[in-house]
Design an enzyme around this catalytic site. Structure first.
Site, short mmCIF file in Angstrom:
data_model
loop_
_atom_site.label_atom_id
_atom_site.label_comp_id
_atom_site.label_asym_id
_atom_site.label_seq_id
_atom_site.Cartn_x
_atom_site.Cartn_y
_atom_site.Cartn_z
N ALA A 66 0.86 -1.18 0.00
CA ALA A 66 0.00 0.00 0.00
C ALA A 66 0.90 1.23 0.00
O ALA A 66 2.05 1.17 0.44
CB ALA A 66 -0.87 -0.02 1.25
N GLY A 111 0.71 -4.93 0.85
CA GLY A 111 -0.47 -5.02 -0.03
C GLY A 111 -0.18 -5.72 -1.34
O GLY A 111 -1.09 -6.26 -1.97
N GLU A 114 -0.48 -9.28 -0.52
CA GLU A 114 -1.92 -9.52 -0.33
C GLU A 114 -2.66 -9.57 -1.67
O GLU A 114 -3.57 -10.38 -1.86
CB GLU A 114 -2.51 -8.42 0.56
N GLU A 134 4.62 -5.04 7.34
CA GLU A 134 3.85 -3.99 8.04
C GLU A 134 4.32 -3.78 9.46
O GLU A 134 4.19 -2.68 10.02
CB GLU A 134 2.36 -4.33 8.02
N1 COA Z 1 4.61 3.17 -0.46
C1 COA Z 1 5.04 4.33 -0.96
N2 COA Z 1 6.22 4.50 -1.59
C2 COA Z 1 6.95 3.40 -1.74
C3 COA Z 1 6.60 2.14 -1.25
C4 COA Z 1 5.36 2.05 -0.58
N3 COA Z 1 4.89 0.90 -0.08
N4 COA Z 1 7.57 1.25 -1.53
C5 COA Z 1 8.53 1.93 -2.19
N5 COA Z 1 8.16 3.22 -2.32
C6 COA Z 1 8.89 4.31 -2.98
C7 COA Z 1 10.08 4.78 -2.14
O1 COA Z 1 9.65 5.73 -1.18
C8 COA Z 1 10.96 5.39 -3.21
O2 COA Z 1 10.41 6.65 -3.55
P1 COA Z 1 11.43 7.92 -3.77
O3 COA Z 1 12.32 7.49 -4.91
O4 COA Z 1 10.51 9.03 -4.10
O5 COA Z 1 12.17 8.07 -2.49
C9 COA Z 1 10.72 4.46 -4.41
O6 COA Z 1 9.48 3.80 -4.17
C10 COA Z 1 11.81 3.40 -4.59
O7 COA Z 1 11.91 2.71 -3.36
P2 COA Z 1 13.29 2.54 -2.56
O8 COA Z 1 12.94 2.28 -1.13
O9 COA Z 1 14.19 3.69 -2.86
O10 COA Z 1 13.85 1.23 -3.26
P3 COA Z 1 14.88 0.17 -2.63
O11 COA Z 1 15.27 -0.72 -3.75
O12 COA Z 1 15.93 0.85 -1.83
O13 COA Z 1 14.00 -0.68 -1.57
C11 COA Z 1 12.04 -1.88 -0.85
C12 COA Z 1 12.95 -1.48 -2.04
C13 COA Z 1 10.84 -2.63 -1.44
C14 COA Z 1 12.80 -2.80 0.10
C15 COA Z 1 11.59 -0.63 -0.11
O14 COA Z 1 11.06 0.30 -1.06
C16 COA Z 1 10.52 -0.85 0.92
O15 COA Z 1 10.81 -1.34 1.99
N6 COA Z 1 9.27 -0.46 0.61
C17 COA Z 1 8.17 -0.53 1.53
C18 COA Z 1 7.67 -1.95 1.68
C19 COA Z 1 6.55 -1.99 2.70
O16 COA Z 1 6.72 -1.70 3.87
N7 COA Z 1 5.36 -2.36 2.22
C20 COA Z 1 4.22 -2.48 3.06
C21 COA Z 1 3.43 -1.23 3.06
S1 COA Z 1 1.98 -1.39 4.08
#
Ligand code: COA
Length: 270
Positions: A66, A111, A114, A134
């Site tokens: 999400a 999400g 999910e 989460e």
């Molecule tokens: N919601 C909003 N933005 C998200 C996102 C999410 N769930 N997942 C990634 N993004 C965005 C990041 O903020 C970043 O944006 P920016 O370039 O404007 O800063 C962009 O996507 C790229 O992500 P980044 O974190 O820089 O990539 P990475 O390769 O370093 O890491 C992940 C990848 C997937 C490990 C990391 O993005 C992450 O942990 N995301 C969240 C996962 C999560 O908690 N999901 C559950 C949400 S309820």
């Protein structure tokens, strides 16, 4: 029809639905949910579509969850409503009379995991990663993840993944029964389409009836979904959640500062 946020194509009676926010790792914001909901109706209603594939745009992600940036403005009632909305869209996938396959091409987190689990089954590329992180945000999955993960991989493995927030790779997901097939990334859509070509040659009413009957095996306790949505809303207003979400936005690590431990232990959630 093609929109910016989701690309929708039809080939050989298969709808290919591609979530298209690669710069945000295809995170599910409100606009994506609204469009997905509309396209699912189209898949179900159109007679020229027999089945569908859901995948993500870009090299890195299926869907990384999400959209966390939308969490900052939520309180308990609006958080619970957000979770219920997500659950209802994903229920539409699960109960679709036409088979919907997740082609998982990278991160399927929160999400995104999910969404994949709501599909009838999953095909993954070898770089796919699954997880419910989460807990790092002070939250639990709100779009049915606590229910479907438990159904698909069993309670022990599900609770370990929910409580650690750890990711598993495609091979582990295969071994857990979370995905049916793991293929090279270039072969992912081809593999999903080849399975659907077999399904599309079978009787549509029998397929719809099979899905409906199989689904009955999991409908015994629908209250789990309501509890999940309520807890999602309640967690959103905790200090833990504020700290976790802010840390993600600030690219910082949450939950490490010792002075906050007392407050957290007084704030226990059960
Ligand atoms: N919601 C909003 N933005 C998200 C996102 C999410 N769930 N997942 C990634 N993004 C965005 C990041 O903020 C970043 O944006 P920016 O370039 O404007 O800063 C962009 O996507 C790229 O992500 P980044 O974190 O820089 O990539 P990475 O390769 O370093 O890491 C992940 C990848 C997937 C490990 C990391 O993005 C992450 O942990 N995301 C969240 C996962 C999560 O908690 N999901 C559950 C949400 S309820």
């Amino acid at each position: 029809m093609t929109s910016d946020i989701i690309v929708f194509e039809i080939q050989d009676q298969i709808a290919l639905i591609t979530i298209n926010r690669p710069d945000k790792l295809n995170a599910l914001n409100k606009a994506v949910f609204d469009e997905l909901d509309r396209l699912l109706d189209e898949v179900i209603e159109r007679s020229d579509i027999r089945s569908a594939i859901i995948t993500g745009a870009g090299e890195k992600a299926f869907v990384a969850g999400a959209d966390i940036s939308e969490f900052t403005s939520l309180d308990a009632p609006s958080g619970e409503a957000l979770a219920r909305r997500g659950q209802l869209v994903f229920d539409k996938i699960e109960n679709s009379p036409k088979i919907i396959v997740a082609a998982v091409n990278g991160y399927a987190l929160g999400g995104g995991c999910e969404l994949a689990m709501a599909c009838h089954f999953r095909v993954a590329s070898d770089n796919a990663k699954f997880g419910q992180p989460e807990v790092n945000l002070g939250l639990l999955p709100g779009y049915g993840g606590t229910q479907r993960l438990t159904q698909l991989i069993g309670k022990g493995r599900a609770i370990e993944l929910l409580a650690t927030g750890n990711m598993i790779d495609a091979l582990t997901a295969f071994n857990y029964g979370l995905v049916n097939h793991v293929v090279d990334r270039g072969q992912l859509i081809t593999k999903a389409k080849s399975i659907l070509a077999v399904i599309n040659a079978k009787a549509p009413l029998a397929i719809a009836a099979s899905v409906k009957a199989a689904q009955q095996a999991y409908d015994v306790n629908k209250t789990g979904y309501l509890a999940e949505a309520r807890l999602f809303g309640e967690l959103l207003q905790t200090d833990d959640c504020r700290e976790g979400v802010n840390a993600f936005m600030e690219k910082d690590l949450p939950f490490l500062k010792a002075d906050k431990m007392t407050r957290r232990s007084q704030n226990l959630f059960c």
